[in-house]
Motif scaffolding. Structure first.
Motif, PDB file in Angstrom:
ATOM      1  N   PRO A   1       0.726  -1.123   0.015  1.00 29.27           N
ATOM      2  CA  PRO A   1      -0.103  -0.369   0.458  1.00 29.27           C
ATOM      3  C   PRO A   1       0.458   1.320   0.184  1.00 29.27           C
ATOM      4  O   PRO A   1       2.304   0.788   0.699  1.00 29.27           O
ATOM      5  N   ASN A   2       0.596   2.701  -0.454  1.00 29.27           N
ATOM      6  CA  ASN A   2       1.102   3.774  -0.613  1.00 29.27           C
ATOM      7  C   ASN A   2       0.229   4.056   0.786  1.00 29.27           C
ATOM      8  O   ASN A   2      -0.670   4.042   1.380  1.00 29.27           O
ATOM      9  N   LEU A   3       0.405   5.541   1.345  1.00 26.02           N
ATOM     10  CA  LEU A   3       0.503   6.753   2.179  1.00 26.02           C
ATOM     11  C   LEU A   3      -1.387   6.526   2.300  1.00 26.02           C
ATOM     12  O   LEU A   3      -1.279   7.201   3.007  1.00 26.02           O
TER      13      LEU A   3
ATOM     14  N   THR B   1      -5.198  -5.001   7.157  1.00 28.25           N
ATOM     15  CA  THR B   1      -5.138  -5.301   8.205  1.00 28.25           C
ATOM     16  C   THR B   1      -3.772  -5.148   7.514  1.00 28.25           C
ATOM     17  O   THR B   1      -2.980  -4.683   6.457  1.00 28.25           O
ATOM     18  N   LEU B   2      -2.806  -5.126   8.235  1.00 28.37           N
ATOM     19  CA  LEU B   2      -1.553  -4.460   8.622  1.00 28.37           C
ATOM     20  C   LEU B   2      -0.542  -5.820   8.817  1.00 28.37           C
ATOM     21  O   LEU B   2       0.039  -5.667  10.086  1.00 28.37           O
ATOM     22  N   THR B   3       0.003  -6.235   7.916  1.00 26.73           N
ATOM     23  CA  THR B   3       0.550  -7.120   7.940  1.00 26.73           C
ATOM     24  C   THR B   3       2.000  -7.894   7.858  1.00 26.73           C
ATOM     25  O   THR B   3       2.576  -6.360   7.432  1.00 26.73           O
TER      26      THR B   3
ATOM     27  N   THR C   1      -3.682  11.382  10.744  1.00 26.09           N
ATOM     28  CA  THR C   1      -2.751  10.381  10.973  1.00 26.09           C
ATOM     29  C   THR C   1      -3.284   8.862  10.871  1.00 26.09           C
ATOM     30  O   THR C   1      -2.044   8.246  10.496  1.00 26.09           O
ATOM     31  N   TYR C   2      -4.128   8.933   9.965  1.00 27.52           N
ATOM     32  CA  TYR C   2      -4.753   7.965   9.053  1.00 27.52           C
ATOM     33  C   TYR C   2      -3.749   8.070   7.815  1.00 27.52           C
ATOM     34  O   TYR C   2      -3.335   6.471   7.141  1.00 27.52           O
ATOM     35  N   LYS C   3      -2.776   9.159   6.919  1.00 25.75           N
ATOM     36  CA  LYS C   3      -2.293   8.913   5.895  1.00 25.75           C
ATOM     37  C   LYS C   3      -1.175   7.782   6.483  1.00 25.75           C
ATOM     38  O   LYS C   3      -0.298   7.381   4.928  1.00 25.75           O
ATOM     39  N   LEU C   4      -0.783   8.057   7.329  1.00 30.88           N
ATOM     40  CA  LEU C   4       1.029   7.720   7.780  1.00 30.88           C
ATOM     41  C   LEU C   4       0.444   6.527   8.503  1.00 30.88           C
ATOM     42  O   LEU C   4       1.635   5.884   8.844  1.00 30.88           O
ATOM     43  N   HIS C   5      -0.552   5.924   9.068  1.00 30.47           N
ATOM     44  CA  HIS C   5      -0.872   4.807   9.736  1.00 30.47           C
ATOM     45  C   HIS C   5      -0.210   3.817   9.792  1.00 30.47           C
ATOM     46  O   HIS C   5       0.838   3.704  10.000  1.00 30.47           O
ATOM     47  N   HIS C   6      -0.458   3.464   8.050  1.00 33.30           N
ATOM     48  CA  HIS C   6       0.141   1.795   7.925  1.00 33.30           C
ATOM     49  C   HIS C   6       2.077   2.633   7.759  1.00 33.30           C
ATOM     50  O   HIS C   6       2.923   0.637   8.284  1.00 33.30           O
TER      51      HIS C   6
END
Length: 549
Positions: free
Chosen positions: A32-34, A40-42, A531-536
């Motif tokens: 995924p990109n930002l 799900t964050l694998t 915050t969502y945009k940098l979350h992953h």
């Protein structure tokens, strides 16, 4: 024979090259990109056992790479004092209440790191930003206007700090603000996001009719009435019905249901005063101090009783009728007690950290709207705040957030005027808390070579200078500065535990998806950072940090 051997080797090399190309293509499709939504964050295994770069920015030379020079420039701009290392104190309360209570500790530890603390004569006019490197905001009266003028916030230099987030009282701190913020954010939340950590609440008189219907349906219920903006247990009452709200003139209060199946310690109610340092509100960076206060009621709990000291756990209430050492435990005492009762103390604190993060993430919606209306494009980058988050536990070890206090007591002893004794657990906790707070904020501890290696291994590029097709993530200069700040704090946090960003990012993905959509509905700039945009990316960085350090 030689020809056949060369042909076999060539074919094997081609096969390996083809296999690597296919794997790389599949990885690109799945990464995924930002701005992509991820459910799900694998975790990505990024072990690097030969990672031995411990040098900080003070050790680098002018021959270091451009990226390392950029990293250290960001650290320097954030940590270089501009005005003779001056900490200016602003206490807007009557008779300097907060300065008398807390300033001894703050002054001691600021002076330990080379700052001078000055408290000028009070004026309602906010001080000139040219007079300080750090502004300690204390008190409740006109806090957002008399500490720093709203128009001055965006003018602060990168190295200046203010000890409050603009609008904290409007979003999370006041009891009525906390109620409205949580109800607004969680009203349309997907069902898969649990809201069990929050109490229902009603702000009177606006919500009186709704409350009337609820109370009518629960004639045996207990309710707690709290003044909207007072602290230390002042003005709190337990009521049984609507008539008592009128009788005791409580129609300007915040009403919550009383927790029925509350966990007790040796027959007494208790709650947790947790200390949470927030160094960025957007995107969120928050730290949980590993030691805090377990506050016990001074009398045995009796649901049918009417004594405040049975129901309230505030130390300001309890110490009036009991020895303070009998009503305050440390976390280690609670964990020992829970173990004896066959409860898992570690599990409890994991749950406590989770509900605190959810509360802070929910508050981002209110801060975005307020900042967009007040100073568009600025998100209080100069601000930090040490919060006292009060949490109560039910019989099943489930925590509920009671409220957020924006000026938790930093008093070094139980009573004003008493010399602090560092050998006592209460004083030792405050000493450690103050020390680690200032180290987290000001310690120049970025490891640029480690950060450079991490950037390479995670495939991070910076827009527009170094972002290329092969990068998995492309960040702006502002986002990159957030990343650098995060890494510096990670190495300086002492007994703080970073609870967001976290390697357990999966816990918050659904909530962040919801808050991001809510923010974007009213955002003037649809590309603004959340915050969502940098979350992953930040989740992967936390996994990397914990694997390698």
């Amino acid at each position: 024979m030689v020809y056949i051997y060369k042909t076999l080797v060539s074919n094997q090399l081609l096969f390996i090259l083809l296999l690597v190309s296919v794997l790389y293509f599949l990885l690109k499709l799945s990464s995924p990109n930002l701005t992509r939504s991820t459910t799900t964050l694998t975790p990505v295994i990024l072990h690097d056992y030969n990672f031995g770069f411990e040098r900080t920015c003070s050790d680098i030379s002018n021959t270091s790479s451009d990226l390392i020079q950029q990293i250290c420039h960001i650290e320097q701009s954030k940590l270089t004092p501009l005005h003779s290392r001056t900490v200016l104190v602003r206490d807007t309360s009557r008779i300097r209440y907060y300065a008398q209570r807390d300033l001894q500790g703050w002054q001691m530890f600021y002076e330990n790191i080379g700052y001078k603390v000055v408290e000028p004569r009070f004026s309602l006019t906010p001080p000139d930003p040219c007079l300080y490197d750090v502004l300690l905001c204390m008190g409740l009266v006109l806090q957002d206007q008399s500490c720093v003028s709203p128009q001055d916030y965006p003018r602060l230099a990168p190295g200046q700090r203010v000890s409050q987030f603009y609008g904290m009282r409007q979003v999370l701190w006041r009891k009525d603000s906390f109620c409205r913020t949580m109800k607004s954010v969680f009203a349309r939340i997907p069902k898969r996001v649990s809201t069990d950590f929050l109490f229902d609440c009603w702000v009177l008189p606006n919500d009186l009719e709704d409350l009337r219907g609820v109370m009518h349906g629960e004639p045996d219920g207990l309710w707690i009435a709290k003044p909207r903006s007072r602290g230390e247990g002042k003005g709190i009452m337990i009521v049984h019905n609507l008539a008592e709200l009128y009788e005791y003139n409580l129609l300007g209060s915040v009403i919550q249901p009383y927790l029925d199946r509350v966990m007790l310690i040796e027959g007494r109610k208790f709650d947790l005063r947790t200390y949470v340092l927030v160094t960025s509100i957007n995107p969120l960076r928050a730290y949980f101090y590993k030691e805090g206060l377990v506050r016990l009621a001074s009398e045995l709990y009796n649901k049918t009783g009417n004594s405040k000291t049975q129901f309230l756990t505030n130390t300001s209430v309890g110490k009036l009728v009991a020895n303070i050492n009998d009503i305050v435990w440390m976390y280690k005492d609670l964990i020992k007690y829970l173990r004896k009762m066959n409860f898992d103390g570690d599990l409890l604190f994991e749950r406590v950290e989770e509900v605190i993060v959810k509360t802070l993430l929910a508050g981002e919606v209110g801060f975005h709207k307020l900042y967009q209306d007040t100073f568009p494009g600025y998100m209080c980058e100069n601000c930090y705040q040490l919060l006292g988050v009060d949490v109560i536990i039910d019989e099943d070890l489930n925590p509920k957030v009671i409220e957020i206090n924006g000026i938790p007591s930093m008093q070094l002893s139980h009573d004003l005027g008493v010399k602090p004794d560092p050998s006592k657990p209460y004083t030792a906790t405050k000493f450690g808390l103050l020390r680690d707070t200032l180290n987290t904020l000001y310690q120049p501890n970025t490891r640029p070579h480690q950060l450079e290696r991490m950037i390479d291994k995670l495939g991070i590029g910076i827009v527009p200078s170094t972002c290329e097709e092969q990068h998995q993530f492309c960040v702006t200069n502002r986002e990159f500065a957030f990343l650098v700040d995060s890494q510096r704090e990670f190495f300086s946090k002492g007994m703080y535990k970073r609870i967001y960003p976290t390697q357990n990012g999966d816990l918050y993905t659904d909530l962040l998806t919801h808050t991001h959509k809510t923010i974007m509905k009213t955002a003037d700039d649809k590309n603004q950072l959340t915050t969502y945009k940098l979350h992953h990316l930040m989740t992967l960085i936390e996994i990397y940090n914990l694997q390698n350090h």
